[in-house]
Motif scaffolding. Structure first.
Motif, PDB file in Angstrom:
ATOM      1  N   ALA A 241       0.844  -1.202   0.000  1.00 37.38           N
ATOM      2  CA  ALA A 241       0.000   0.000   0.000  1.00 37.38           C
ATOM      3  C   ALA A 241       0.877   1.249   0.000  1.00 37.38           C
ATOM      4  O   ALA A 241       0.587   2.228  -0.674  1.00 37.38           O
ATOM      5  CB  ALA A 241      -0.920  -0.014   1.222  1.00 37.38           C
ATOM      6  N   LYS A 242       1.970   1.189   0.758  1.00 37.15           N
ATOM      7  CA  LYS A 242       2.864   2.330   0.874  1.00 37.15           C
ATOM      8  C   LYS A 242       3.506   2.714  -0.456  1.00 37.15           C
ATOM      9  O   LYS A 242       3.752   3.881  -0.725  1.00 37.15           O
ATOM     10  CB  LYS A 242       3.946   1.992   1.908  1.00 37.15           C
ATOM     11  CG  LYS A 242       4.602   3.206   2.501  1.00 37.15           C
ATOM     12  CD  LYS A 242       5.310   2.860   3.793  1.00 37.15           C
ATOM     13  CE  LYS A 242       4.516   3.353   4.971  1.00 37.15           C
ATOM     14  NZ  LYS A 242       4.899   2.919   6.257  1.00 37.15           N
ATOM     15  N   VAL A 243       3.796   1.718  -1.301  1.00 41.05           N
ATOM     16  CA  VAL A 243       4.422   2.029  -2.589  1.00 41.05           C
ATOM     17  C   VAL A 243       3.382   2.211  -3.702  1.00 41.05           C
ATOM     18  O   VAL A 243       3.712   2.223  -4.877  1.00 41.05           O
ATOM     19  CB  VAL A 243       5.464   0.958  -3.015  1.00 41.05           C
ATOM     20  CG1 VAL A 243       6.613   0.923  -2.030  1.00 41.05           C
ATOM     21  CG2 VAL A 243       4.815  -0.410  -3.167  1.00 41.05           C
ATOM     22  N   GLY A 244       2.113   2.311  -3.308  1.00 42.29           N
ATOM     23  CA  GLY A 244       1.085   2.650  -4.283  1.00 42.29           C
ATOM     24  C   GLY A 244       0.520   1.467  -5.047  1.00 42.29           C
ATOM     25  O   GLY A 244      -0.016   1.632  -6.138  1.00 42.29           O
ATOM     26  N   LEU A 245       0.659   0.251  -4.493  1.00 42.19           N
ATOM     27  CA  LEU A 245       0.055  -0.923  -5.137  1.00 42.19           C
ATOM     28  C   LEU A 245      -1.000  -1.483  -4.186  1.00 42.19           C
ATOM     29  O   LEU A 245      -0.675  -1.946  -3.100  1.00 42.19           O
ATOM     30  CB  LEU A 245       1.126  -1.982  -5.419  1.00 42.19           C
ATOM     31  CG  LEU A 245       2.268  -1.591  -6.365  1.00 42.19           C
ATOM     32  CD1 LEU A 245       3.328  -2.692  -6.391  1.00 42.19           C
ATOM     33  CD2 LEU A 245       1.750  -1.328  -7.764  1.00 42.19           C
ATOM     34  N   GLU A 246      -2.252  -1.453  -4.621  1.00 42.97           N
ATOM     35  CA  GLU A 246      -3.335  -1.952  -3.780  1.00 42.97           C
ATOM     36  C   GLU A 246      -3.088  -3.407  -3.391  1.00 42.97           C
ATOM     37  O   GLU A 246      -3.020  -4.268  -4.274  1.00 42.97           O
ATOM     38  CB  GLU A 246      -4.636  -1.927  -4.596  1.00 42.97           C
ATOM     39  CG  GLU A 246      -5.584  -0.826  -4.259  1.00 42.97           C
ATOM     40  CD  GLU A 246      -6.776  -0.935  -5.176  1.00 42.97           C
ATOM     41  OE1 GLU A 246      -7.765  -1.584  -4.762  1.00 42.97           O
ATOM     42  OE2 GLU A 246      -6.696  -0.441  -6.314  1.00 42.97           O
ATOM     43  N   PRO A 247      -2.964  -3.708  -2.090  1.00 45.03           N
ATOM     44  CA  PRO A 247      -2.654  -5.091  -1.684  1.00 45.03           C
ATOM     45  C   PRO A 247      -3.658  -6.110  -2.211  1.00 45.03           C
ATOM     46  O   PRO A 247      -3.274  -7.199  -2.637  1.00 45.03           O
ATOM     47  CB  PRO A 247      -2.700  -5.034  -0.162  1.00 45.03           C
ATOM     48  CG  PRO A 247      -2.497  -3.598   0.184  1.00 45.03           C
ATOM     49  CD  PRO A 247      -3.052  -2.796  -0.944  1.00 45.03           C
ATOM     50  N   VAL A 248      -4.938  -5.774  -2.225  1.00 45.82           N
ATOM     51  CA  VAL A 248      -5.965  -6.735  -2.663  1.00 45.82           C
ATOM     52  C   VAL A 248      -5.694  -7.176  -4.104  1.00 45.82           C
ATOM     53  O   VAL A 248      -5.876  -8.331  -4.454  1.00 45.82           O
ATOM     54  CB  VAL A 248      -7.369  -6.091  -2.611  1.00 45.82           C
ATOM     55  CG1 VAL A 248      -8.444  -7.158  -2.505  1.00 45.82           C
ATOM     56  CG2 VAL A 248      -7.463  -5.094  -1.478  1.00 45.82           C
TER      57      VAL A 248
ATOM     58  N   ARG B 246      -0.057 -11.615  -7.007  1.00 52.18           N
ATOM     59  CA  ARG B 246       0.442 -11.693  -8.383  1.00 52.18           C
ATOM     60  C   ARG B 246       1.889 -12.140  -8.455  1.00 52.18           C
ATOM     61  O   ARG B 246       2.653 -11.988  -7.511  1.00 52.18           O
ATOM     62  CB  ARG B 246       0.334 -10.312  -9.048  1.00 52.18           C
ATOM     63  CG  ARG B 246      -1.103  -9.916  -9.320  1.00 52.18           C
ATOM     64  CD  ARG B 246      -1.144  -8.929 -10.443  1.00 52.18           C
ATOM     65  NE  ARG B 246      -2.436  -8.232 -10.449  1.00 52.18           N
ATOM     66  CZ  ARG B 246      -2.707  -7.237 -11.277  1.00 52.18           C
ATOM     67  NH1 ARG B 246      -1.791  -6.802 -12.124  1.00 52.18           N
ATOM     68  NH2 ARG B 246      -3.884  -6.676 -11.250  1.00 52.18           N
ATOM     69  N   TYR B 247       2.249 -12.665  -9.617  1.00 52.97           N
ATOM     70  CA  TYR B 247       3.627 -13.051  -9.895  1.00 52.97           C
ATOM     71  C   TYR B 247       4.316 -11.953 -10.698  1.00 52.97           C
ATOM     72  O   TYR B 247       3.638 -11.145 -11.342  1.00 52.97           O
ATOM     73  CB  TYR B 247       3.646 -14.377 -10.661  1.00 52.97           C
ATOM     74  CG  TYR B 247       3.241 -15.536  -9.790  1.00 52.97           C
ATOM     75  CD1 TYR B 247       4.189 -16.213  -9.022  1.00 52.97           C
ATOM     76  CD2 TYR B 247       1.904 -15.921  -9.695  1.00 52.97           C
ATOM     77  CE1 TYR B 247       3.808 -17.257  -8.192  1.00 52.97           C
ATOM     78  CE2 TYR B 247       1.524 -16.957  -8.862  1.00 52.97           C
ATOM     79  CZ  TYR B 247       2.491 -17.617  -8.113  1.00 52.97           C
ATOM     80  OH  TYR B 247       2.119 -18.635  -7.285  1.00 52.97           O
ATOM     81  N   PRO B 248       5.674 -11.948 -10.696  1.00 52.30           N
ATOM     82  CA  PRO B 248       6.392 -10.848 -11.366  1.00 52.30           C
ATOM     83  C   PRO B 248       5.959 -10.613 -12.814  1.00 52.30           C
ATOM     84  O   PRO B 248       5.850  -9.470 -13.238  1.00 52.30           O
ATOM     85  CB  PRO B 248       7.852 -11.289 -11.305  1.00 52.30           C
ATOM     86  CG  PRO B 248       7.938 -12.162 -10.103  1.00 52.30           C
ATOM     87  CD  PRO B 248       6.604 -12.845  -9.992  1.00 52.30           C
ATOM     88  N   HIS B 249       5.689 -11.687 -13.577  1.00 52.43           N
ATOM     89  CA  HIS B 249       5.375 -11.490 -14.991  1.00 52.43           C
ATOM     90  C   HIS B 249       4.010 -10.838 -15.188  1.00 52.43           C
ATOM     91  O   HIS B 249       3.671 -10.437 -16.284  1.00 52.43           O
ATOM     92  CB  HIS B 249       5.452 -12.824 -15.752  1.00 52.43           C
ATOM     93  CG  HIS B 249       4.333 -13.773 -15.443  1.00 52.43           C
ATOM     94  ND1 HIS B 249       4.419 -14.694 -14.429  1.00 52.43           N
ATOM     95  CD2 HIS B 249       3.109 -13.913 -15.983  1.00 52.43           C
ATOM     96  CE1 HIS B 249       3.288 -15.375 -14.377  1.00 52.43           C
ATOM     97  NE2 HIS B 249       2.476 -14.921 -15.311  1.00 52.43           N
ATOM     98  N   GLU B 250       3.224 -10.777 -14.127  1.00 51.92           N
ATOM     99  CA  GLU B 250       1.895 -10.166 -14.245  1.00 51.92           C
ATOM    100  C   GLU B 250       1.921  -8.670 -13.948  1.00 51.92           C
ATOM    101  O   GLU B 250       0.884  -8.025 -13.914  1.00 51.92           O
ATOM    102  CB  GLU B 250       0.914 -10.853 -13.286  1.00 51.92           C
ATOM    103  CG  GLU B 250       0.716 -12.320 -13.605  1.00 51.92           C
ATOM    104  CD  GLU B 250      -0.140 -13.015 -12.565  1.00 51.92           C
ATOM    105  OE1 GLU B 250      -1.221 -13.499 -12.925  1.00 51.92           O
ATOM    106  OE2 GLU B 250       0.264 -13.080 -11.390  1.00 51.92           O
TER     107      GLU B 250
END
Lengths: 326, 343
Positions: free
Chosen positions: B147-154, B159-163
């Motif tokens: 959340a802190k880096v701007g990616l919604e945890p939900v 997800r995997y890196p390639h996604e």
């Protein structure tokens, strides 16, 4: 008006494979002899694909090309066999980001350049070598006689880049295509190569299309700029017009994000979000989801290409409002 | 060995002190397996970083900026030199393991930095779990950091890196680096592979995190515009050595070392009416294998005098007391006639 060197009309390029990608979606551009156009864009914007179409370097089986692509009046899409081989390297040449991949590792630089000259001009091997030496001298490789017999791996990065340029200009092409040729180079070497290209382009009167993601690089080499986004040219005009009075919101965002002269610590006006995936051809403005000036109509229709002046076009509904009083 | 000609003005103890860091790599392939040469990747590098500051490190390929970063966190073992954090010498007063909790690193290749078979929450939680945190708490922390880096945890936790896109992956790498609440984050070309519009987003994020978490950054980049924007001080390296270090405004406005001047002079112009007319340097940077004697820049320097090939210049203090350059031209009595007024 004389026939333009390059005339691309409504170019669409689609790749078919595991998934379909609409890489280029309606690009039109012209280039006069002796003119330099920079295509500016981020990864996936279709700038390299547009360039490769001019040399027909895209995989034939998986690529569908629609629209007109003419170089000196010749329809490039219909070329094949001998005429395509004459076109490549004879009329149009290309330089790449990685010279190690563009040069053959098992032949010396001299052999590679001589071979190209022999093939295109039917001269003897000895004459080809003389021309190779001339080309290496022209791109200012130190001790060119010695470098004729050097293999690509024996040269430094900047020197390999010069050797690749020598190979590209050896047959005096009318059009030079440059695909990010300085991106992998160090700063002090990059500027040397940019100045060399500018000089060669003027001396030989070549047309040049220069693909880059770096606005500073485009400023150093070009007369005109075309900004690409999601496989479309969203804005084009003279270098001065585009840099000092950008009209498309994407161009404005890109200039702001470039940090030239941005004050220390100041918040950057970043464009939110990311470019679209292009699994489908755009049916509305592809930039709308990230655009600060979006209005309802942007998400419904493809924006019109608005002419703001000679060689000055913007693909945005807001530009229509600017242009209409004129 | 002291590299400073003049004592620096007394400041409070810097958060990070680097003393005379050196790493030479032996080249194999010589006769009967003997070393064929030595790459002097990092050669006597010293600098300080104050708490809360951003130090930018610039230089061309082979200048040793990335090797310096790797030596700091002991990814490569230095031949000699000291790393001191908060007055505690790493390896003596502080274990390498503890040092790495204080000093974390983010790399250029966001994809190679992540395990392709781990979800984002597992990747971030991995470090804390290895260090004894319970799985539930580590995952909770991972969600907080996402959340802190701007990616919604939900949306992103499973997800995997390639996604993820490159910008999103780099956000995850930053989140992972923050999992130990480090004091110092080393960003090694961390935004270089990103597109300009995404790069600006990540730079804004770094600025937010820095003020929120009171972080100290070491920001390594070849992009002088980005370095100018983010740094408080800038260090310029050439062939394994520091040639100049100083406050960002002073260094960009009054570059002292001829190499720094050339590097800044090589930046593409943004003004169509003022294009670059002459390249400031000819040729490529020399090979760090058996580098030139004396001042390593003397082979390309238009101000080179006899003394430059003979003895190594020392760091000389300039008008701004925190601005140093290692150039004989600034050392009185060195025998160098000076740079004159031209630049």
């Amino acid at each position: 008006m004389t026939q333009p060197l390059v005339d691309v009309r409504d170019l669409f390029v689609t790749f078919h494979g595991e998934r379909t990608v609409h890489a280029v979606n309606g690009v039109s551009l012209t280039l006069q002899a002796g003119e330099t156009l920079s295509i500016l864009g981020e990864s996936g914007s279709g700038k390299s694909v547009t360039l490769k179409t001019l040399l027909r370097l895209l995989p034939e089986k998986r690529t569908r090309i629609e629209g007109g692509v003419r170089v000196r009046g010749v329809d490039v899409t219909t070329l094949s066999g001998r005429s395509l081989a004459d076109h490549r390297g004879g009329v149009v040449s290309m330089i790449f980001q990685d010279p190690m991949l563009a040069l053959d590792p098992v032949y010396t630089i001299g052999e590679q350049i001589a071979e190209a000259v022999m093939r295109h001009e039917g001269v003897s091997r000895a004459a080809g070598r003389v021309r190779a030496l001339e080309a290496l001298t022209r791109v200012r490789i130190p001790s060119p006689e010695r470098r004729l017999n050097a293999y690509p791996h024996e040269m430094s990065g900047g020197m390999r880049q010069r050797a690749m340029i020598a190979l590209a200009i050896a047959c005096r092409p009318k059009l030079l295509l440059a695909d990010e040729p300085t991106t992998a180079l160090d700063a002090t070497v990059q500027i040397q190569i940019l100045l060399l290209l500018r000089e060669l382009q003027q001396e030989f009167g070549m047309g040049m299309i220069f693909v880059t993601h770096d606005i500073g690089v485009a400023v150093e080499v070009s007369d005109r700029i075309a900004v690409m986004y999601a496989g479309q040219i969203v804005e084009t005009g003279s270098l001065r017009e585009v840099i000092s009075a950008p009209q498309h919101p994407y161009t404005r965002g890109l200039l702001a994000a470039n940090l030239h002269g941005a004050a220390k610590g100041e918040r950057l006006s970043a464009i939110p979000g990311a470019p679209p995936a292009l699994n489908e051809a755009p049916t509305a403005c592809p930039f709308a989801p990230r655009c600060p000036s979006k209005i309802d109509v942007c998400e419904r229709i493809l924006p019109p290409v608005v002419r703001l002046g000679p060689e000055r076009y913007v693909r945005c509904v807001h530009a229509a409002a600017v242009a209409s009083p004129a | 060995m002291s590299v400073f000609a003049t004592e620096a003005p007394a400041l409070k103890t810097p958060l990070l002190q680097i003393n005379d860091l050196t790493k030479h790599f032996a080249l194999n392939g010589g006769f009967l397996g003997r070393a064929a040469g030595v790459v002097r990747a990092v050669d006597g590098v010293s600098f300080d970083v104050a708490g809360g500051e951003t130090l930018g490190i610039v230089g061309e390929s082979g200048c040793g900026k990335s090797t310096t970063a790797r030596l700091l966190v002991d990814l490569i073992r230095p031949d000699s030199g000291q790393v001191v954090i908060d007055g505690r010498l790493v390896g003596v007063d502080m274990s390498v393991r503890e040092m790495r909790r204080h000093m974390q690193m983010v790399f250029q290749d966001s994809y190679a930095s992540l395990n392709p078979r781990m979800t984002m929450e597992d990747a971030i939680a991995f470090g804390p779990m290895v260090n004894g945190e319970s799985k539930a708490r580590a995952l909770g922390l991972a969600h907080e950091l996402l959340a802190k880096v701007g990616l919604e945890p939900v949306r992103f936790a499973g997800r995997y890196p390639h996604e993820l896109s490159g910008g999103q992956r780099q956000r995850v790498n930053i989140a992972r680096a923050l999992a130990f609440s480090p004091k110092i984050v080393i960003l090694d070309e961390a935004v270089s592979a990103l597109d300009k519009s995404v790069e600006a987003q990540v730079l804004n994020l770094l600025a937010d995190l820095k003020s929120e978490l009171n972080l100290t950054y070491i920001f390594i980049s070849h992009d002088l515009n980005v370095v100018r924007h983010i740094s408080d001080r800038v260090m310029v390296m050439y062939l394994g050595q520091v040639v100049e270090i100083g406050p960002v405004n002073s260094l960009y406005a009054q570059p002292a070392h001829p190499y720094t001047r050339a590097l800044l002079g090589a930046m593409p112009s943004m003004d169509p009416d003022r294009r670059t007319m002459e390249a400031p340097l000819a040729g490529d940077p020399p090979n760090p294998i058996n580098p030139p004697t004396g001042c390593r820049f003397h082979t390309r320097c238009k101000f080179a005098a006899e003394v430059c090939s003979q003895s190594q210049p020392i760091q000389h203090i300039l008008a701004d007391a925190r601005h140093y350059a290692a150039c004989h031209a600034y050392t009185p009595g060195s025998g160098h006639p000076g740079l004159g007024m031209s630049s």
